[in-house]
Design a protein around this motif. Structure first.
Motif, PDB file in Angstrom:
ATOM      1  N   LEU A  55       0.716  -1.328   0.142  1.00  0.00           N
ATOM      2  CA  LEU A  55      -0.053  -0.205   0.001  1.00  0.00           C
ATOM      3  C   LEU A  55       0.851   1.310  -0.204  1.00  0.00           C
ATOM      4  O   LEU A  55       0.409   2.472  -0.889  1.00  0.00           O
ATOM      5  N   VAL A  56       1.789   1.180   0.665  1.00  0.00           N
ATOM      6  CA  VAL A  56       2.727   2.417   0.882  1.00  0.00           C
ATOM      7  C   VAL A  56       3.476   2.644  -0.595  1.00  0.00           C
ATOM      8  O   VAL A  56       3.459   3.642  -1.185  1.00  0.00           O
ATOM      9  N   GLY A  57       3.844   1.588  -1.397  1.00  0.00           N
ATOM     10  CA  GLY A  57       4.382   1.677  -2.830  1.00  0.00           C
ATOM     11  C   GLY A  57       3.280   2.205  -3.673  1.00  0.00           C
ATOM     12  O   GLY A  57       3.712   2.992  -4.467  1.00  0.00           O
ATOM     13  N   PHE A  58       2.141   1.401  -3.479  1.00  0.00           N
ATOM     14  CA  PHE A  58       1.041   1.884  -4.374  1.00  0.00           C
ATOM     15  C   PHE A  58       0.706   3.497  -4.197  1.00  0.00           C
ATOM     16  O   PHE A  58       0.346   4.253  -5.112  1.00  0.00           O
ATOM     17  N   ALA A  59       0.746   4.136  -2.812  1.00  0.00           N
ATOM     18  CA  ALA A  59       0.407   5.363  -2.620  1.00  0.00           C
ATOM     19  C   ALA A  59       1.462   6.192  -3.228  1.00  0.00           C
ATOM     20  O   ALA A  59       1.147   7.341  -3.908  1.00  0.00           O
ATOM     21  N   VAL A  60       2.655   5.721  -3.309  1.00  0.00           N
ATOM     22  CA  VAL A  60       3.810   6.519  -3.943  1.00  0.00           C
ATOM     23  C   VAL A  60       3.848   6.708  -5.359  1.00  0.00           C
ATOM     24  O   VAL A  60       3.826   7.711  -5.892  1.00  0.00           O
ATOM     25  N   VAL A  61       3.702   5.513  -5.983  1.00  0.00           N
ATOM     26  CA  VAL A  61       3.290   5.416  -7.367  1.00  0.00           C
ATOM     27  C   VAL A  61       2.182   6.250  -7.910  1.00  0.00           C
ATOM     28  O   VAL A  61       2.134   6.893  -8.666  1.00  0.00           O
ATOM     29  N   ALA A  62       1.060   5.880  -7.326  1.00  0.00           N
ATOM     30  CA  ALA A  62       0.055   6.643  -7.613  1.00  0.00           C
ATOM     31  C   ALA A  62      -0.334   8.081  -6.945  1.00  0.00           C
ATOM     32  O   ALA A  62      -1.269   8.932  -7.084  1.00  0.00           O
ATOM     33  N   ARG A  63       0.882   8.964  -6.497  1.00  0.00           N
ATOM     34  CA  ARG A  63       0.830  10.011  -5.982  1.00  0.00           C
ATOM     35  C   ARG A  63      -0.271  10.414  -4.926  1.00  0.00           C
ATOM     36  O   ARG A  63      -0.800  11.401  -4.962  1.00  0.00           O
ATOM     37  N   ARG A  64      -0.205   9.545  -4.192  1.00  0.00           N
ATOM     38  CA  ARG A  64      -1.272   9.425  -2.987  1.00  0.00           C
ATOM     39  C   ARG A  64      -0.485   9.843  -1.538  1.00  0.00           C
ATOM     40  O   ARG A  64      -1.214   9.561  -0.534  1.00  0.00           O
ATOM     41  N   SER A  65       0.901   9.963  -1.612  1.00  0.00           N
ATOM     42  CA  SER A  65       1.403  10.041  -0.401  1.00  0.00           C
ATOM     43  C   SER A  65       0.926  11.216   0.378  1.00  0.00           C
ATOM     44  O   SER A  65       0.707  11.142   1.724  1.00  0.00           O
ATOM     45  N   LYS A  66       0.387  12.235  -0.137  1.00  0.00           N
ATOM     46  CA  LYS A  66       0.111  13.376   0.509  1.00  0.00           C
ATOM     47  C   LYS A  66      -1.059  13.185   1.221  1.00  0.00           C
ATOM     48  O   LYS A  66      -1.523  13.703   2.212  1.00  0.00           O
ATOM     49  N   ALA A  67      -2.045  12.162   0.539  1.00  0.00           N
ATOM     50  CA  ALA A  67      -3.395  11.926   1.316  1.00  0.00           C
ATOM     51  C   ALA A  67      -2.848  11.059   2.385  1.00  0.00           C
ATOM     52  O   ALA A  67      -3.593  11.123   3.588  1.00  0.00           O
ATOM     53  N   VAL A  68      -2.058  10.213   2.369  1.00  0.00           N
ATOM     54  CA  VAL A  68      -1.703   9.455   3.555  1.00  0.00           C
ATOM     55  C   VAL A  68      -1.268  10.243   4.778  1.00  0.00           C
ATOM     56  O   VAL A  68      -1.632   9.843   5.812  1.00  0.00           O
ATOM     57  N   LEU A  69      -0.200  11.291   4.429  1.00  0.00           N
ATOM     58  CA  LEU A  69       0.066  12.121   5.454  1.00  0.00           C
ATOM     59  C   LEU A  69      -0.984  12.726   6.139  1.00  0.00           C
ATOM     60  O   LEU A  69      -1.156  13.120   7.209  1.00  0.00           O
ATOM     61  N   THR A  70      -1.849  13.510   5.273  1.00  0.00           N
ATOM     62  CA  THR A  70      -2.838  14.437   5.672  1.00  0.00           C
ATOM     63  C   THR A  70      -3.802  13.460   6.638  1.00  0.00           C
ATOM     64  O   THR A  70      -4.363  13.768   7.565  1.00  0.00           O
ATOM     65  N   MET A  71      -4.045  12.182   5.859  1.00  0.00           N
ATOM     66  CA  MET A  71      -4.977  11.154   6.973  1.00  0.00           C
ATOM     67  C   MET A  71      -4.436  11.008   8.381  1.00  0.00           C
ATOM     68  O   MET A  71      -5.167  10.968   9.377  1.00  0.00           O
ATOM     69  N   MET A  72      -3.130  10.759   8.472  1.00  0.00           N
ATOM     70  CA  MET A  72      -2.458  10.629   9.778  1.00  0.00           C
ATOM     71  C   MET A  72      -2.409  11.797  10.670  1.00  0.00           C
ATOM     72  O   MET A  72      -2.723  11.913  11.823  1.00  0.00           O
ATOM     73  N   ARG A  73      -2.205  12.905  10.144  1.00  0.00           N
ATOM     74  CA  ARG A  73      -2.221  14.350  10.628  1.00  0.00           C
ATOM     75  C   ARG A  73      -3.765  14.529  11.264  1.00  0.00           C
ATOM     76  O   ARG A  73      -3.932  15.323  12.398  1.00  0.00           O
ATOM     77  N   ALA A  74      -4.688  14.386  10.497  1.00  0.00           N
ATOM     78  CA  ALA A  74      -6.190  14.722  10.684  1.00  0.00           C
ATOM     79  C   ALA A  74      -6.845  13.692  11.651  1.00  0.00           C
ATOM     80  O   ALA A  74      -7.597  14.271  12.692  1.00  0.00           O
ATOM     81  N   HIS A  75      -6.432  12.493  11.664  1.00  0.00           N
ATOM     82  CA  HIS A  75      -7.093  11.459  12.444  1.00  0.00           C
ATOM     83  C   HIS A  75      -6.158  10.649  13.049  1.00  0.00           C
ATOM     84  O   HIS A  75      -6.362   9.401  12.746  1.00  0.00           O
ATOM     85  N   PRO A  76      -5.204  11.078  13.656  1.00  0.00           N
ATOM     86  CA  PRO A  76      -3.930   9.916  14.210  1.00  0.00           C
ATOM     87  C   PRO A  76      -4.590   8.939  15.131  1.00  0.00           C
ATOM     88  O   PRO A  76      -4.272   7.738  14.858  1.00  0.00           O
ATOM     89  N   VAL A  77      -5.407   9.234  16.011  1.00  0.00           N
ATOM     90  CA  VAL A  77      -5.763   8.276  17.129  1.00  0.00           C
ATOM     91  C   VAL A  77      -6.588   7.255  16.673  1.00  0.00           C
ATOM     92  O   VAL A  77      -6.567   6.061  16.642  1.00  0.00           O
ATOM     93  N   ARG A  78      -7.818   7.758  16.110  1.00  0.00           N
ATOM     94  CA  ARG A  78      -8.748   7.066  15.273  1.00  0.00           C
ATOM     95  C   ARG A  78      -7.971   6.068  14.419  1.00  0.00           C
ATOM     96  O   ARG A  78      -8.358   4.801  14.194  1.00  0.00           O
ATOM     97  N   THR A  79      -7.045   6.536  13.457  1.00  0.00           N
ATOM     98  CA  THR A  79      -6.660   5.588  12.451  1.00  0.00           C
ATOM     99  C   THR A  79      -5.754   4.477  13.187  1.00  0.00           C
ATOM    100  O   THR A  79      -5.889   3.203  12.808  1.00  0.00           O
ATOM    101  N   VAL A  80      -4.978   4.780  14.060  1.00  0.00           N
ATOM    102  CA  VAL A  80      -4.111   3.900  14.853  1.00  0.00           C
ATOM    103  C   VAL A  80      -5.143   2.767  15.633  1.00  0.00           C
ATOM    104  O   VAL A  80      -4.822   1.525  15.578  1.00  0.00           O
TER     105      VAL A  80
END
Length: 310
Positions: A55-80
């Motif tokens: 999934l990390v590799g796909f996020a990088v190739v598909a240019r979704r890395s920013k969305a992943v980082l945004t996800m962790m910053r916006a909802h870190p506790v619930r995501t974990v």
């Protein structure tokens, strides 16, 4: 059919597809255990680790890395919490299987989840289930009992403490329901790829100690044959990365209670796969159980479920 209704049906189909993929995982885990001696928790750890890498590799190739980082910053506790809960559900379920057998563990853990999810949603929405919703749930749970007890799932007999096994199965079902409900709330706000990547990475970290434990105790760590490595890759990519991606995509338009009913297709697909590849005979109660689950899923109306409030 309106756009919203089409979207709702598509979401339900995505959740169903996730359940079918999960149903193929049991056979793969069994083959790896028999062929290479890999423990269930070791396989689970590899499954989540390979899924996270994919999934990390796909996020990088598909240019979704920013969305992943945004996800962790916006909802870190619930995501974990969702990621750790997913890992915990797998662990508790596998241990309960060893203690009380596959049939009992499956009925309790998978059967308890839709009940708890429905109760929670109706309590939050201050509504009561309609006769249709109650009928769908009853049919699904009856089908689950029939197919789990009769479709070749009863061979794993209890070996240790049945009371502890029952408690762990209840805990597994409770966590499964909770992570599905929490995943539903997150799915309304996040990109499915980003959500799946973050939760899977958290789960991989949670299960990583089991790989260390296997190494320290000189237990089999990984299969050496190409077929075994391919099975591990399949478990990580198909039954984890793809399946949970489909689940979270489907949860954007499907309630948690409807999703837990739809994922009861897991034991149906597992039974059909065992019959097709292993030659296991399906007795008539198992066939009836599968038909009841299919009928319940077909009768689901996700848009009629009470909405979750954030």
């Amino acid at each position: 059919m309106t756009t919203g209704r089409r979207s709702s049906r598509l979401g339900l189909l995505q959740v169903c597809a996730a359940g079918v993929l999960w149903g193929t995982g049991g056979l793969a885990v069994t083959v790896l255990h028999q062929r290479d001696g890999l423990g269930a928790m070791t396989v689970s750890a590899w499954r989540m680790l390979l899924a996270a890498i994919t999934l990390v590799g796909f996020a990088v190739v598909a240019r979704r890395s920013k969305a992943v980082l945004t996800m962790m910053r916006a909802h870190p506790v619930r995501t974990v919490v969702v990621g750790c809960g997913t890992a915990a559900y797998q662990g508790l379920y596998f241990v309960s299987v060893l203690l009380v057998g596959v049939s009992v563990a499956t009925v309790i853990s998978l059967g308890l989840a839709p009940i708890l999810a429905a109760i929670w949603e109706h309590l939050r929405a201050r509504t009561q289930p309609s006769p249709r919703q109650a009928g769908v749930l009853l049919a699904a749970l009856t089908g689950l009992v029939l197919i789990s007890v009769t479709a070749g799932h009863g061979s794993a007999a209890p070996v240790n403490s049945p009371y502890l096994g029952l408690l762990l199965a209840v805990a597994a079902g409770t966590i499964y329901a909770a992570t599905t409900v929490l995943g539903h709330t997150l799915a309304q706000r996040a990109d499915p790829v980003a959500l799946t990547t973050c939760t899977t990475a958290a789960g991989a970290v949670t299960l990583a100690p089991f790989l260390v434990a296997a190494t320290i105790s000189n237990q089999p760590l990984i299969g050496t044959s190409p077929a075994s490595l391919a099975l591990l890759a399949y478990l990580g990519i198909a039954t984890m990365a793809l399946a949970y991606g489909l689940l979270y995509a489907g949860l954007r338009t499907t309630s948690g209670s409807a999703a837990t009913v739809a994922t009861l297709l897991e034991p149906v697909s597992a039974a059909l796969l065992a019959a097709a590849l292993l030659g296991e005979r399906l007795p008539w109660p198992a066939i009836l159980g599968g038909a009841l689950i299919l009928a319940a899923v077909a009768a689901l109306r996700p848009t009629e479920e009470p909405p979750l409030q954030s």
